[in-house]
Design a protein around this motif. Sequence first.
Motif, PDB file in Angstrom:
ATOM      1  N   UNK A 328      -5.061   6.370   0.712  1.00 24.98           N
ATOM      2  CA  UNK A 328      -3.845   5.664   1.092  1.00 24.98           C
ATOM      3  C   UNK A 328      -4.165   4.259   1.572  1.00 24.98           C
ATOM      4  N   UNK A 329      -3.317   3.310   1.186  1.00 27.30           N
ATOM      5  CA  UNK A 329      -3.461   1.927   1.621  1.00 27.30           C
ATOM      6  C   UNK A 329      -2.102   1.267   1.707  1.00 27.30           C
ATOM      7  N   UNK A 330      -2.067   0.023   2.156  1.00 24.06           N
ATOM      8  CA  UNK A 330      -0.807  -0.673   2.393  1.00 24.06           C
ATOM      9  C   UNK A 330      -0.468  -1.611   1.237  1.00 24.06           C
ATOM     10  N   UNK A 331       0.676  -2.308   1.371  1.00 25.83           N
ATOM     11  CA  UNK A 331       1.165  -3.240   0.357  1.00 25.83           C
ATOM     12  C   UNK A 331       1.323  -4.610   1.012  1.00 25.83           C
ATOM     13  N   UNK A 332       0.812  -5.644   0.375  1.00 25.30           N
ATOM     14  CA  UNK A 332       0.952  -7.004   0.885  1.00 25.30           C
ATOM     15  C   UNK A 332       2.387  -7.475   0.670  1.00 25.30           C
ATOM     16  N   UNK A 333       2.908  -8.260   1.623  1.00 25.25           N
ATOM     17  CA  UNK A 333       4.321  -8.639   1.574  1.00 25.25           C
ATOM     18  C   UNK A 333       4.613  -9.852   0.696  1.00 25.25           C
ATOM     19  N   UNK A 334       3.641 -10.343  -0.033  1.00 22.92           N
ATOM     20  CA  UNK A 334       3.899 -11.487  -0.901  1.00 22.92           C
ATOM     21  C   UNK A 334       4.895 -11.102  -1.997  1.00 22.92           C
ATOM     22  N   UNK A 335       5.971 -11.872  -2.079  1.00 25.10           N
ATOM     23  CA  UNK A 335       7.059 -11.659  -3.044  1.00 25.10           C
ATOM     24  C   UNK A 335       7.770 -10.324  -2.835  1.00 25.10           C
ATOM     25  N   UNK A 336       7.609  -9.741  -1.668  1.00 23.51           N
ATOM     26  CA  UNK A 336       8.282  -8.470  -1.359  1.00 23.51           C
ATOM     27  C   UNK A 336       9.774  -8.734  -1.196  1.00 23.51           C
ATOM     28  N   UNK A 337      10.624  -7.974  -1.897  1.00 24.02           N
ATOM     29  CA  UNK A 337      12.064  -8.237  -1.867  1.00 24.02           C
ATOM     30  C   UNK A 337      12.852  -6.938  -1.869  1.00 24.02           C
ATOM     31  N   UNK A 338      14.196  -7.067  -1.871  1.00 18.78           N
ATOM     32  CA  UNK A 338      15.074  -5.891  -1.807  1.00 18.78           C
ATOM     33  C   UNK A 338      14.918  -4.984  -3.010  1.00 18.78           C
TER      34      UNK A 338
END
Length: 753
Positions: A328-338
Amino acid sequence: MRPVSPWQWSPLGLLLFLLCCSCMGSPSPSTAPEKKAGSQGLRFRLAGFPRKPFEGRVEIQRAGEWGTICDDDFTLQAAHVLCRELGFTEATGWTHSAKYGPGTGRIWLDNLSCSGTEQSVTECASRGWGNSDCTHDEDAGVICKNQRLPGFSDSNVIEVEHHLQVEEVRLRPAVGRGRRPLPVTEGLVEVRLPDGWSQVCDKGWSSHNSHVVCGMLGFPSEKRVNTAFYRLLAQRQQHSFGLHGVACMGTEAHLSLCSLEFYRANDTTRCPGGAPAVVSCVPGLLYAASSGQKKQQQSKPQGEVRVRLKGGSHPGEGRVEVLKAGTWGTVCDRKWDLQAASVVCRELGFGSAREALSGARMGQGMGAIHLSEVRCSGQEPSLWRCPHKNITAEDCSHSQDAGVRCNLPYTGVETKIRLSGGRSRYEGRVEVQTGGPGPLRWGLICGDGWGTLEAMVACRQLGLGYANHGLQETWYWDSGNITDVVMSGVRCTGTELSLDQCAHHGIHIACKRTEARFTAGVICSETASDLLLHSALVQETAYIEDRPLHMLYCAAEENCLASSARSANWPYGHRRLLRFSSQIHNLGRADFRPKAGRHSWVWHECHGHYHSMDIFTHYDILTPNGTKVAEGHKASFCLEDTECQEEVAKRYECANFGEQGITVGCWDLYRHDIDCQWIDITDVKPGNYILQVVINPNFEVAESDFTNNAMKCNCKYDGHRIWVHNCHIGDAFSEEANRRFERYPGQTSNQIV
């Protein structure tokens, strides 16, 4: 990209520009903009979600076509001009990167450059109408001051109060079809407009529209509905239509992002030949309307879960974590949108996303960051189906972990529980509503066995976040008129949505102490700590030491040795100790504080400081089948901030009777060479074992997540040496990887001597 300035024009154009300026004089701010020929034929509006009537994505209609403005070179000065075009006095801010959602159609203006004093946007420099190299992901928005220009009346402005103001949607069940359990999954679509609730004409209604409505109501998908019954019903009732012409693509997170047409107030031909729109939604597994539905869904083969949420204080929110290569790992918020957030929410059985969170708003993760620049259309069944960029450690940090808040169905569980007697709405004696065939009544919960896990469920049901404490005695809180105990034997895992879902006694109440003073209470909090062990450090620092008995008198006094040490020939001989360092991080959103107050801390002469927790960590050696063969008898612990992340200050230290705890972003280090930081393996026979470390094992202190409190390692002991490898947090691997957890090290293991 740079704006076109007068200095880039031809000499003739520059001359005309200077002549024009000399005729016009210096422009000055205006409170009532005069109509200019350049703004004739243009219409303006604010669009997007979420927003207020004075903010949103700026849209301009030119030649009958609506379009947007690119955020390249956009400034507050341009926002001032646009806000005045919309009838407001000035701008207080502006937004970029399609904060209010991407628009559709043309991008009318790019590299818009205004001084802020222009009376019309047509007077500002730009690349020219319709000339743009942007995408709708760069649509600009404005935040206007909520103050109207005096006497402003402009037919070119689409009044924002009535444009795209569908902020709430509900389903009204059909009359006469019996009482339906919550959540309501089928009914007539109603939208809340400024003048009240209205129905929607079903002319042109599509499954895409239904998909968006279901998402707003907390459901992941929709299904076909028998409209014949509803049409027959519509002939017998009067209806109030306020909306027609709904056209969604199915990827929108909110109905406000669809193309909408509203009826005018004096329109007498509303929905001719049509009927109210009807929608039927499919609930996620957590919200199946009946046990039959839930069993039916659970009976279907379920694939491996590859997305999960961590760190949220309410259901359907948290840090997004994804499973890659069994980890398990995380997601970078670059270009993260609805759109991407909505794919996650629907994949997990919720509705569309209310918010796409960036900047580790739900706490920082630990370990790998698997994805970056995720770009979803909104139609994908899984986040892994969206185009994305694989990431390296240099590309992103955990301070940029992405999160979501999802739309949830209304279940009404919060109306069946309440608190009384507390000093604030976050604490008090727990009262629940019970009743079967007879009348409903409020009563108390027996305090026997009531603890942190049960309190966590109660606080979640109340909508108050986490539980700081689960109290078995509440004599210091006034119970008012409620004295009857109506629930007992409550046992929760901590993940339930309401106390009804926990195991508890039936009609018969069994309570050792029936007085109201011994009933259950809670203290809730919107934030909580989250402890995590640095598993790699355990593996790197583990070793065996044969320590002479004459050096272990202090440890023996604190019961840090195996029971057989009592019969040893003191001070001769030795004990074999497995030693390792443990570094315990607080990755939550609240400091970890010991449950006991200073008055009950214990002074330890050997260590020279007070210990605040008797049981903070368990150290165990287990056989492959889970049988315990040795344990670390660490008597008690002193909690402090040994080190912290950058820009985080230490707050807790053990010395001089200082405050104890672990600050968010800090960690407490127990070095391998301090007393009792070991497991006495003198009596352990050679073989294959599991080294297990569990933090906060008795759930004495509230955390946002208890599933990551255990760490496991493989170890092989041959009587002289020990090999330790594959150390990992208990929930860092997939379920399949955990099932395959090796029982002995391979040939490439690190040999620890």
